[in-house]
Design an enzyme around this catalytic site. Structure first.
Site, PDB file in Angstrom:
ATOM      1  N   GLU A   7       0.808  -1.222   0.000  1.00  0.00           N
ATOM      2  CA  GLU A   7       0.000   0.000   0.000  1.00  0.00           C
ATOM      3  C   GLU A   7       0.837   1.266   0.000  1.00  0.00           C
ATOM      4  OE1 GLU A   7      -3.282   0.200   2.736  1.00  0.00           O
ATOM      5  OE2 GLU A   7      -3.401  -1.977   2.847  1.00  0.00           O
ATOM      6  N   ASP A  80      -2.009  -4.554   3.493  1.00  0.00           N
ATOM      7  CA  ASP A  80      -2.063  -4.689   4.954  1.00  0.00           C
ATOM      8  C   ASP A  80      -2.882  -5.905   5.402  1.00  0.00           C
ATOM      9  OD1 ASP A  80      -0.509  -2.477   5.177  1.00  0.00           O
ATOM     10  OD2 ASP A  80      -2.102  -1.107   5.741  1.00  0.00           O
ATOM     11  N   ASP A  82      -5.412  -6.741   7.156  1.00  0.00           N
ATOM     12  CA  ASP A  82      -6.729  -6.550   7.760  1.00  0.00           C
ATOM     13  C   ASP A  82      -7.779  -6.560   6.660  1.00  0.00           C
ATOM     14  OD1 ASP A  82      -6.327  -4.167   6.475  1.00  0.00           O
ATOM     15  OD2 ASP A  82      -6.527  -2.892   8.241  1.00  0.00           O
ATOM     16  N   GLU A  84      -9.484  -4.141   5.221  1.00  0.00           N
ATOM     17  CA  GLU A  84      -9.245  -3.155   4.170  1.00  0.00           C
ATOM     18  C   GLU A  84      -8.099  -3.586   3.267  1.00  0.00           C
ATOM     19  OE1 GLU A  84     -10.830  -0.132   3.449  1.00  0.00           O
ATOM     20  OE2 GLU A  84     -12.376  -0.865   4.799  1.00  0.00           O
ATOM     21  N   TYR A 303       1.625  -4.505  13.217  1.00  0.00           N
ATOM     22  CA  TYR A 303       0.498  -3.797  12.611  1.00  0.00           C
ATOM     23  C   TYR A 303      -0.450  -3.273  13.681  1.00  0.00           C
ATOM     24  CZ  TYR A 303      -2.974  -2.639   9.090  1.00  0.00           C
ATOM     25  OH  TYR A 303      -3.851  -1.964   8.272  1.00  0.00           O
ATOM     26  N   ARG A 305      -3.650  -2.014  13.530  1.00  0.00           N
ATOM     27  CA  ARG A 305      -5.117  -2.104  13.450  1.00  0.00           C
ATOM     28  C   ARG A 305      -5.516  -3.537  13.753  1.00  0.00           C
ATOM     29  NH1 ARG A 305      -3.678   1.318   9.164  1.00  0.00           N
ATOM     30  NH2 ARG A 305      -4.406   3.458   9.501  1.00  0.00           N
ATOM     31  N   HIS A 350      -4.522 -10.521  13.719  1.00  0.00           N
ATOM     32  CA  HIS A 350      -4.837 -11.256  14.947  1.00  0.00           C
ATOM     33  C   HIS A 350      -3.834 -11.038  16.073  1.00  0.00           C
ATOM     34  CE1 HIS A 350      -8.198 -13.405  13.131  1.00  0.00           C
ATOM     35  NE2 HIS A 350      -7.457 -13.525  12.052  1.00  0.00           N
TER      36      HIS A 350
END
Length: 885
Positions: A7, A80, A82, A84, A303, A305, A350
């Site tokens: 990203e 990423d 997640d 998104e 990460y 989020r 996670h």
């Protein structure tokens, strides 16, 4: 050669170094396409077909990726880890398939939770396919947010002028803030008394004991209701003798909490560092993407989020090793600690937020980080290592004491805590938010030696009066905590939700507390009255749970949309028959404390004080709601709604223009008036009359002739600049008080400076502004507020302060920052996205757009060829690029 898509361009450079010459790493700059901000982007009548739009900058990046893929051996989608990120990989793959450039090439999805060489190489060695249920959950969430926002917002615009927008999560978060404000307004303070005795042991040590029982009855908190009761109990204690009944010393263990999740990191950063949720995520993003340490760019945290609370096994081993090295063997528990999440469905990334290397202590990286990065990294490192440390051992001592006054008895209690072994507290301790009560007893001081059955000497009896206080307003941290408890929203949405409430001016922040504004309370009252179901906490949480079940492969995403849309569309249709009078009647009742604040004279707050016969009520104007009299136009009394409840007296005083005097130059009268936007000064009458609103902080009752003349005469000429010979003037503009010289602006510190600043200081202020950057286009140079580093294509990226607000500069490209963005909090990734979007704008009109650009803009998610979609009912709010905060 393999192509890898990530990203962020910053990540692309770092990961390319890790992978070597056999790979080409390209950045997508976040989402490559989105639902266009116009009617018909989601089509319920066509089974929720979604039409995607690609802007010019994204189209160019996809072309670069497609060109690279054509000559590659395979494609790795490494966005990423997640929901998104999964969606971005799906979008990229779908667009490449439409361009037919894959031709049977291997396509794999890889995820890494940290930007370190080992994490990246391990992920590349263990690829997988795109997680379809996770993509389905993204599509369902995106469609739901679109359908709510693009159908409910127009209802607000029609029925409640001045309202900005509504949203599936946004409106429920706003309701929480408004409901708390209503609680505060309804709160009735009650008196209560606390009594305590200062006692002395036979060894001469003093301590305090609190009254907990009297006359054989246990006293409940705040049960002593008035001074008379307190006086009787104080008299009992004054004449009593004191004996220790029992002393109990009880060992207590306190265990550490788990490592940070997104929400707990935001809460801790707010409590300890004073960071907003968005600032926390911006700094965390930089720590995750990587910092140059000794010539190597390394991600310092995993990460950020996530709602997972468990660390990877190798991270636990590393933490345990670091504990021994930095704290000693005594601080290492016999077994590793394991945590389970309390979230309903811990999806997305996670693993908890933790340092990528526990040996990289804050002191060792201090020189490579700026102040905010160091503070946040210090927080993550300490919380992460504390989560694997030994329990704190606390001895809690409780002494029960009897006071006897000629047969009348009372019970007192003294409590003290002593930390026998600090354990994890040596690394990290929690900090309570304002208004939260501590329940661990650590606030109790240490008691001296007290023995059972010994007599105590009374030193002093304390009797103190208190009054109950209303619940505190939410802070960003406590609102996030509440949303998480209720299951509203998810880690990736909290910061964006709060930012939207601020941007829409539904709430303001004062001393870190969220204060709902009048327009926010109006929107909430309207939705609670006419869309009750859709702002209910349980309904919103249940819908979030369904989205989580979609991501787990347990529900069909289209069926969830069908079920939602059927009832929601029916509710929208019902509002077509809703009359404005119905809306106003409902809002008058729901917001009575706001619309009809109590009058000082005790009169009916709903009767107009000016005419004495008219009824006050909410009125809806072009620019929002205000309070007006039913006898209009005979009585033209109006008053603004105020988040502080408004001032009836102020409204009455300004109902008729107040004559302040005559302008000696023009001969026109100066009057103080009140309009829908507040009090203002007017000189003369008619359309040509000059008007000037009162500056922030100026009260109508303080305005006299001199102040009115000074305000209406702005801009004020200060004098000619000694070097240029051109006039310097001062004034008050959209962005506050300013100096103007030769077409350039310089900010002043206060409104008072506008009227008092002299020529010498004005020249100094202008010179200071000019020294902060090179001159440009005949106006004072734009100041460089922040250096962000170099662009991947070369050249410095800076954040500057311009005439129309802050902007990002790279070479000849200037990109204005979105409203509400903190210039100091802007990240390189965000700056690159703004620059790319600005540079990618085509100067040609729509009619002259190239066919390829049109084709890119019209690209859709579905492979079906659909007829031109029927327009939806609402115009859209402004389209936003990907923002996972």
């Amino acid at each position: 050669m393999n192509v890898v898509v990530v990203e962020s361009p910053a990540k692309a450079k770092t990961i390319n170094k890790y992978l070597g010459s056999g790979y080409k790493v390209l950045a997508s700059f976040g989402h490559v396409r989105d639902l266009p901000a116009k009617d018909g982007s989601v089509l319920p009548d066509q089974d929720f077909e979604m039409l995607w739009e690609v802007d010019g900058a994204s189209a160019k990046r996809i072309k670069d990726i497609a060109d690279a893929v054509k000559s590659s051996d395979g494609l790795f989608l490494a966005t990423d880890p997640d929901r998104e990120g999964e969606a971005i990989s799906w979008h990229v793959l779908d667009m490449l398939n439409k361009k037919r450039v894959l031709n049977g090439k291997t396509v794999k999805r890889v995820v890494f939770n940290a930007i370190t060489k080992k994490a990246v190489l391990d992920a590349m060695a263990d690829p997988r396919d795109i997680d379809v249920p996770l993509v389905d959950a993204y599509l369902a969430r995106r469609a739901l947010d679109y359908l709510v926002g693009f159908n409910l917002s127009p209802v607000l615009w029609r029925k409640l002028p001045g309202a900005r927008s509504a949203g599936r999560v946004q409106s429920v978060a706003l309701r929480l803030v408004c409901d708390r404000e209503s609680e505060i307004e309804r709160f009735i303070s009650e008196e209560y008394w606390n009594l305590s005795a200062l006692l002395k042991t036979p060894r001469g040590d003093e301590f305090e004991a609190k009254l907990v029982a009297a006359n054989g009855k246990r006293l409940q908190p705040r049960s002593i209701a008035n001074g008379e009761e307190a006086g009787k109990l104080k008299a009992l204690l004054e004449g009593a003798t004191y004996v220790v009944d029992t002393v109990e010393a009880k060992p207590v263990k306190r265990n550490p909490g788990p490592p940070f999740t997104t929400s707990t990191l935001q809460q801790a950063a707010s409590s300890k560092l004073g960071f907003s949720a968005s600032r926390t995520m911006q700094v965390a993003q930089k720590l995750y993407e990587g910092v140059d340490i000794g010539g190597e760019t390394v991600g310092l945290i995993t990460y950020m989020r996530t709602d997972g609370v468990q660390m990877a096994p190798e991270a636990i081993d590393a933490a345990r090793s670091a504990i021994v090295d930095q704290f000693g063997q005594r601080y290492l528990p016999e077994k590793a600690r394991f945590y389970s999440t309390k979230a309903k469905n811990a999806q997305e990334a996670h693993e908890a937020i933790r340092p990528t290397d526990f040996n990289r202590s804050p002191d060792r990286v201090r020189q490579f980080l700026d102040a905010d990065q160091l503070r946040l990294y210090d927080l993550v490192w300490k919380r992460g290592i504390a989560s694997q440390m030994a329990s704190a051992e606390i001895e809690r001592t409780t002494a029960e004491i009897t006071a006897d006054n000629k047969g009348e008895k009372a019970g007192l209690r003294a409590v003290g805590s002593v930390i026998r072994f600090d354990g994890f507290i040596a690394a990290y301790t929690d900090q309570k938010e304002d208004g939260e009560q501590s329940d661990d007893g650590d606030e109790d001081g240490r008691l001296p030696e007290i023995n059972a059955r010994e007599n105590l000497a009374k030193q002093k009896i304390n009797s103190t009066q208190h009054f109950t206080e209303p619940p505190p307003r939410y802070s960003e941290a406590s609102l996030i905590k509440k949303m998480e408890e209720l299951g509203i929203g998810r880690p990736s949405t909290y910061a964006a939700t709060l930012a939207t409430l601020r941007d829409r001016e539904y709430v303001t922040i004062d001393k870190r507390k969220l204060i709902p504004q009048a327009k926010g309370r109006l929107v909430t009252a309207f939705l609670e009255s006419f869309f009750t179901k859709y702002v209910e906490y349980d309904f919103t949480a249940d819908l979030e749970e369904k989205l989580d079940r979609i991501s787990a492969g347990e529900l069909n995403w289209k069926q969830v949309l069908r079920d939602f849309w059927k009832d929601f569309f029916s509710q929208i249709e019902d509002t077509k028959e809703l009359r404005v009078t119905n809306v106003l009647d409902s809002l008058n009742e729901a917001l009575a404390p706001l619309v009809f604040p109590k009058r000082e004279d005790g009169g009916d707050p709903r009767i107009c004080q000016v005419c004495g016969t008219g009824n006050l009520s909410l009125k809806l104007g072009k620019y929002g709601a205000f309070v007006g009299c039913s006898n209009y136009p005979e009585c033209n009394y109006t008053r603004q709604l105020s988040s502080e409840g408004g001032s009836e007296a102020e409204g009455v005083a300004l109902n008729e223009p107040k004559n302040l005097g005559t302008d000696p130059v023009t001969g026109e009268e100066l009057t103080l008036r009140s309009g829908r936007f507040g009090p203002y000064i007017q000189r003369g009458d008619g359309k040509e009359a000059k008007r000037s609103s009162l500056p922030k902080g100026w009260k109508p009752e303080d305005i006299d002739y001199e102040k009115a003349m000074a305000l209406i005469s702005l801009p004020r000429d200060i004098g000619k600049h000694p070097e240029t010979g051109k006039m310097i003037s001062s004034g008050i503009g959209r962005y506050g008080p300013f100096l103007l010289h030769d077409g350039g602006y310089a900010n002043l510190e206060s409104v008072e400076d506008v009227f008092s600043i002299g020529l010498n200081r004005a020249v100094t202020v202008i010179a200071d502004k000019a020294s902060k950057g090179p001159a440009g286009r005949g106006r004072t140079a734009a100041a460089a507020l922040k250096e962000l580093g170099d662009h991947p294509d070369g050249g410095a990226i800076t954040v500057r302060d311009g005439k129309y607000g802050p902007y990002v500069n790279w070479g000849k490209v200037n990109a204005t920052l979105p409203k509400g963005t903190d210039p100091q909090a802007l990240t390189v990734e965000e700056a690159l996205a703004l620059i790319a979007a600005k540079a990618g704008k085509a100067p040609a009109s729509k009619s002259k757009a190239k066919p390829k650009a049109k084709a890119a803009a019209a690209e859709t998610k579905t492979t079906k060829t659909a007829a031109k979609p029927k327009a939806a009912k609402a115009k859209a709010p402004a389209k936003t690029k990907k923002s996972k905060e």
